[in-house]
Write an enzyme that holds these catalytic residues in place. Sequence first.
Site, PDB file in Angstrom:
ATOM      1  N   LYS A  37      -3.829   2.318  -8.621  1.00 51.98           N
ATOM      2  CA  LYS A  37      -5.021   2.975  -8.075  1.00 51.98           C
ATOM      3  C   LYS A  37      -6.247   2.054  -8.183  1.00 51.98           C
ATOM      4  O   LYS A  37      -6.231   1.087  -8.950  1.00 51.98           O
ATOM      5  CB  LYS A  37      -5.281   4.276  -8.844  1.00 51.98           C
ATOM      6  CG  LYS A  37      -5.603   4.069 -10.330  1.00 51.98           C
ATOM      7  CD  LYS A  37      -5.614   5.383 -11.101  1.00 51.98           C
ATOM      8  CE  LYS A  37      -5.883   5.151 -12.583  1.00 51.98           C
ATOM      9  NZ  LYS A  37      -5.742   6.384 -13.366  1.00 51.98           N
ATOM     10  N   ARG A 137      -8.460  18.388 -17.437  1.00 55.02           N
ATOM     11  CA  ARG A 137      -9.013  17.947 -16.155  1.00 55.02           C
ATOM     12  C   ARG A 137      -8.272  18.694 -15.042  1.00 55.02           C
ATOM     13  O   ARG A 137      -8.306  19.920 -15.023  1.00 55.02           O
ATOM     14  CB  ARG A 137      -8.882  16.425 -16.016  1.00 55.02           C
ATOM     15  CG  ARG A 137      -9.619  15.670 -17.127  1.00 55.02           C
ATOM     16  CD  ARG A 137      -9.690  14.178 -16.853  1.00 55.02           C
ATOM     17  NE  ARG A 137      -8.372  13.626 -16.532  1.00 55.02           N
ATOM     18  CZ  ARG A 137      -8.113  12.337 -16.383  1.00 55.02           C
ATOM     19  NH1 ARG A 137      -9.080  11.452 -16.540  1.00 55.02           N
ATOM     20  NH2 ARG A 137      -6.905  11.910 -16.095  1.00 55.02           N
ATOM     21  N   TYR A 263     -36.340 -11.996 -12.969  1.00 54.98           N
ATOM     22  CA  TYR A 263     -37.179 -10.797 -12.848  1.00 54.98           C
ATOM     23  C   TYR A 263     -37.532 -10.255 -14.227  1.00 54.98           C
ATOM     24  O   TYR A 263     -36.692 -10.219 -15.128  1.00 54.98           O
ATOM     25  CB  TYR A 263     -36.415  -9.700 -12.108  1.00 54.98           C
ATOM     26  CG  TYR A 263     -36.163  -9.974 -10.645  1.00 54.98           C
ATOM     27  CD1 TYR A 263     -37.229 -10.060  -9.750  1.00 54.98           C
ATOM     28  CD2 TYR A 263     -34.875 -10.118 -10.165  1.00 54.98           C
ATOM     29  CE1 TYR A 263     -36.994 -10.289  -8.396  1.00 54.98           C
ATOM     30  CE2 TYR A 263     -34.629 -10.341  -8.822  1.00 54.98           C
ATOM     31  CZ  TYR A 263     -35.696 -10.428  -7.938  1.00 54.98           C
ATOM     32  OH  TYR A 263     -35.466 -10.643  -6.615  1.00 54.98           O
ATOM     33  N   MET A 311     -29.331  -9.834  -8.269  1.00 53.48           N
ATOM     34  CA  MET A 311     -28.267  -9.334  -7.403  1.00 53.48           C
ATOM     35  C   MET A 311     -27.260 -10.432  -7.068  1.00 53.48           C
ATOM     36  O   MET A 311     -26.051 -10.187  -7.033  1.00 53.48           O
ATOM     37  CB  MET A 311     -28.872  -8.756  -6.117  1.00 53.48           C
ATOM     38  CG  MET A 311     -27.840  -8.134  -5.200  1.00 53.48           C
ATOM     39  SD  MET A 311     -28.563  -7.470  -3.703  1.00 53.48           S
ATOM     40  CE  MET A 311     -29.062  -5.844  -4.231  1.00 53.48           C
TER      41      MET A 311
HETATM   42  C1  LIG Z   1      -4.837   5.968 -14.439  1.00 50.04           C
HETATM   43  C2  LIG Z   1      -3.725   6.776 -14.920  1.00 50.04           C
HETATM   44  C3  LIG Z   1      -2.652   6.182 -15.624  1.00 50.04           C
HETATM   45  C4  LIG Z   1      -2.681   4.742 -16.091  1.00 50.04           C
HETATM   46  O1  LIG Z   1      -3.443   4.652 -17.282  1.00 50.04           O
HETATM   47  P1  LIG Z   1      -3.610   3.288 -18.106  1.00 50.04           P
HETATM   48  O2  LIG Z   1      -4.397   3.682 -19.280  1.00 50.04           O
HETATM   49  O3  LIG Z   1      -4.342   2.352 -17.202  1.00 50.04           O
HETATM   50  O4  LIG Z   1      -2.251   2.798 -18.417  1.00 50.04           O
HETATM   51  C5  LIG Z   1      -1.561   6.976 -15.921  1.00 50.04           C
HETATM   52  N1  LIG Z   1      -1.523   8.288 -15.575  1.00 50.04           N
HETATM   53  C6  LIG Z   1      -2.540   8.890 -14.931  1.00 50.04           C
HETATM   54  C7  LIG Z   1      -2.449  10.341 -14.594  1.00 50.04           C
HETATM   55  C8  LIG Z   1      -3.686   8.163 -14.600  1.00 50.04           C
HETATM   56  O5  LIG Z   1      -4.699   8.773 -13.967  1.00 50.04           O
END
Ligand SMILES: *Cc1c(COP(=O)(O)O)cnc(C)c1O
Length: 376
Positions: A37, A137, A263, A311
Amino acid sequence: MNITGRDTFAIVNIDKYLENLNFLGSYTNAKIMPVVKADAYGHGMIALAREALKEGNNMFAVAFLEEALELLDNGMLCNILIFNYFNPKDFKNIVDYSNYLKPTITSIDFLEKACDILGKDISKFKFHLNIDTGINRIGIKEKELPTLTKLIKDHHIKIEGVYSHFATADEKDGFVEDQFNKYLELLNFILDQGIDIKTRHIANSAGLLFFPQYSLDYVRPGIATFGMQPSNLDNIEELKPIMEFKSVIVKVNELNSGESVGYGRTFVATKKMKTAIIPVGYADGYFRNLSNKAEVLIKGKKCRLLGNISMDQMVVDVSEIDANVGDEVVLIGQQEDQRITVEELAQKAGTINYEITSKITKRVPRIYIRGGKCLV
Ligand SMILES: *Cc1c(COP(=O)(O)O)cnc(C)c1O
């Protein structure tokens, strides 16, 4: 066109990524479901998933439907678990990909709408159920389970997997065991309803590394696959960081005592100094709150940032070294025997390693190493 531009790149080593996957695989009998992801936490989802797929990994996890579709659009026809919510209306458009896309049921409402929209086609999808065991969650709550399991049976919905997620595996505390036990209890409830479940999974990177006994059928590592540490409490040597962030010196200046940098004039020289200008700034994802704190490597030496990060540029102290325009600058990674880790930057920026790499913006071109060579 082969433009070098500002000579600033994130170099991502796919060989090391695959080595990390192998190392993680050696920890458990479970199968690995690499989590890619958020563009593989900034490392580049497509390039990494493509190579991992060639190596035989056949199930990946992403957060959102859009990410899963990007994998499919790039020819990666494999199993893709989607962790998070999407608008059930989208089901209409993804029926053709139902062999590959594994949506997560996160609420009764989501599943009801999916049934309305898909009708009989609902049976084409194999869903995963995320059950909440304490992170509170989007997982299904215990009290929703009776209604949900009834809905699943009434509509003959296929549930391929049941999973949950640890809140504190990186802290190696007792809550992990509580969550695991809760998971087993809720899983048993689901099985008792006569729902057939093929795959069970709960462990993220820290879960896998610190609680391998809870691996179940699949583990879902993200951070560790990129060679970053899943916990502050441990340094796992075998994890090899796969990204280096490099730039060059574009100018060398003299700074007189009393002159300031950048800055807000947050750094004022108290002696004559030499500075180097680096063409990287916060718009590249380099955290601005690292101003006056972080270091970069030049000629194998740590050089401190001076003044506020802009930036598009930053200024470092090169008073003690023979620095010249065009010299390599390492913002993350190794140079000679010195190293700057993502973990060190995260600590200085008051955040976690996940946030540092996933925020390196797309203005920084990713370059991939595979088989020891640059992929073009
Ligand atoms: C992001 C995520 C993972 C991976 O977690 P890491 O700590 O990066 O290994 C696994 N399961 C779910 C549901 C996640 O959202």
